[in-house]
Enzyme design. Sequence first.
Site, mmCIF file in Angstrom:
data_model
loop_
_atom_site.group_PDB
_atom_site.id
_atom_site.type_symbol
_atom_site.label_atom_id
_atom_site.label_comp_id
_atom_site.label_asym_id
_atom_site.label_seq_id
_atom_site.Cartn_x
_atom_site.Cartn_y
_atom_site.Cartn_z
ATOM 1 N N TYR A 61 0.849 -1.193 0.000
ATOM 2 C CA TYR A 61 0.000 0.000 0.000
ATOM 3 C C TYR A 61 0.872 1.225 0.000
ATOM 4 O O TYR A 61 1.814 1.327 0.794
ATOM 5 C CB TYR A 61 -0.902 0.034 1.236
ATOM 6 N N GLU A 63 -0.674 4.633 -0.414
ATOM 7 C CA GLU A 63 -1.604 5.762 -0.583
ATOM 8 C C GLU A 63 -0.874 7.072 -0.335
ATOM 9 O O GLU A 63 -0.089 7.197 0.609
ATOM 10 C CB GLU A 63 -2.786 5.620 0.376
ATOM 11 N N ASP A 213 -7.881 13.890 -24.610
ATOM 12 C CA ASP A 213 -7.759 12.486 -24.193
ATOM 13 C C ASP A 213 -7.015 11.772 -25.331
ATOM 14 O O ASP A 213 -7.595 11.454 -26.369
ATOM 15 C CB ASP A 213 -9.156 11.901 -23.985
ATOM 16 N N THR A 239 -4.466 6.579 -21.738
ATOM 17 C CA THR A 239 -4.187 5.241 -21.227
ATOM 18 C C THR A 239 -2.724 4.966 -21.552
ATOM 19 O O THR A 239 -2.088 5.710 -22.311
ATOM 20 C CB THR A 239 -5.065 4.167 -21.895
ATOM 21 N N LYS A 242 -2.060 1.298 -25.075
ATOM 22 C CA LYS A 242 -2.436 1.180 -26.497
ATOM 23 C C LYS A 242 -1.175 1.413 -27.336
ATOM 24 O O LYS A 242 -0.254 0.599 -27.280
ATOM 25 C CB LYS A 242 -3.570 2.152 -26.808
ATOM 26 N N ARG A 248 -1.646 -1.981 -18.704
ATOM 27 C CA ARG A 248 -3.010 -1.437 -18.692
ATOM 28 C C ARG A 248 -3.116 -0.385 -17.591
ATOM 29 O O ARG A 248 -2.870 -0.683 -16.417
ATOM 30 C CB ARG A 248 -3.964 -2.601 -18.426
HETATM 31 N N1 DSN Z 1 -12.114 0.415 -25.133
HETATM 32 C C1 DSN Z 1 -11.116 1.258 -25.703
HETATM 33 C C2 DSN Z 1 -10.976 1.066 -27.169
HETATM 34 O O1 DSN Z 1 -11.040 -0.065 -27.601
HETATM 35 O O2 DSN Z 1 -10.788 2.029 -27.895
HETATM 36 C C3 DSN Z 1 -11.336 2.683 -25.365
HETATM 37 O O3 DSN Z 1 -11.358 2.783 -24.000
#
Ligand code: DSN
Length: 430
Positions: A61, A63, A213, A239, A242, A248
């Site tokens: 932890y 925090e 975003d 994120t 990707k 993730r």
């Molecule tokens: N679910 C994602 C995507 O496939 O683009 C976006 O969060």
Amino acid sequence: MTTDTIPETNLPHISSQDPDVYKYIAAEQLRQEYTLELIASENHVSPAVREAAGSVLTNKYAEGYPGRRYYGGCEFHDSIEDIARDRAKELFNCQFANVQPHSGAQANAAVFFALMQPGGDTFASLVLSDGGHLSHGMKINFSGKYFNPVHYPLNYDLETDNYEHIDYDAVRDVCLEHKPKMLLCGYSAYPRIIDFKRFREIADECGALLMADIAHIAGLVAGGVHPSPFPHAHIVTTTTHKTLRGPRGGMIMTDDEDIAKKIDKSVFPGMQGGPLMHIIAAKAVAYGEALDPSFKAYAAQVVANAQALASALVDHGYRLVSGGTDNHLMLVDLRPKDENLTGADAETWLEKAGIITNKNGIPRDPRPPMQTSGLRLGTPALTTRGLKEDQMQTVADWIDTVLTSKGDTATAATVRDEIRALCEQFPLPH
Ligand code: DSN
């Protein structure tokens, strides 16, 4: 799956202690090894990123933030989070980074609750069905329940060159009419360059904060093949898994110290408790990889591959939303090829042949989201395994063969064998 097909996984403890779970992890490893991953939001992380994500840091932890934790024993966690934040700032050329969000949607939630009042404040965004994201105002998501979304349209004038592109004049009109507190750009299924400078001019004119975003394009921004949202956006969320090819997770960045303070409070204790320190370490490792000059070549190849795949599909008679792609993804409108073909059927048939995709609505799609008239394809994962333009032509040929056969089982089996042979030539990073 039979035991003789279970691959070497180097997971000796799960394998002997819990065969029930192990067999599915092993099967998944085999699936990833011998299929072509064309889901635009997925990628294959490096062994180093996987090691960090599976490390002892999961036990702790922590925090709070580096130097200000609510638990003892955080010395090494502070150092790791500092490395992650510093690398993020260097990678995206910004002043502040919060690397604790567990996901992109949670990063967006933290920003919304930091900078807007629930129950009244308005923001402007692209609607999900035009390529936006559910956390950008879908009615049953927090963003549409607690805040008031207004949506700007794509350009639907067939007489113009930028049909199905963002219509910046319409963005301005919507913003001047509704005076949103925040203007959002950055999308989940939009294949074109985003003009962040133009968005900022509109945000300034209507008195809004600009939020970008960049979940989908973060790796392209880091690799220098898509313009950066900095210095234009007030807040940038992303994120990390990707095109950026990390674990993730999510992240929030800004150049504004006041906003950074609000964001930190909103992430913890506002939205989350203990940060996932093993994932933060994996983010740090991934950012280190993205800072390496080789990542620029990777990002450029992702785009070159997407353009090669797009052009080969057009040659086969498919229509691409907006006419093509500037980034890592394309939205294929299946109807000009076969009026009765749905995205759902295409996804199922292609999966049988070893090509993994997702059905996706196209702008103004007459079919519902579980059917759709479109398919979203992306090249980040194929590029990670080393495929280049020549193989993109072959991938397009396979897609067309499977779809033209209407999911014929023998055709799928033949294509699947050919794909396995290609995958053996281009193994995943181990
Ligand atoms: N679910 C994602 C995507 O496939 O683009 C976006 O969060």
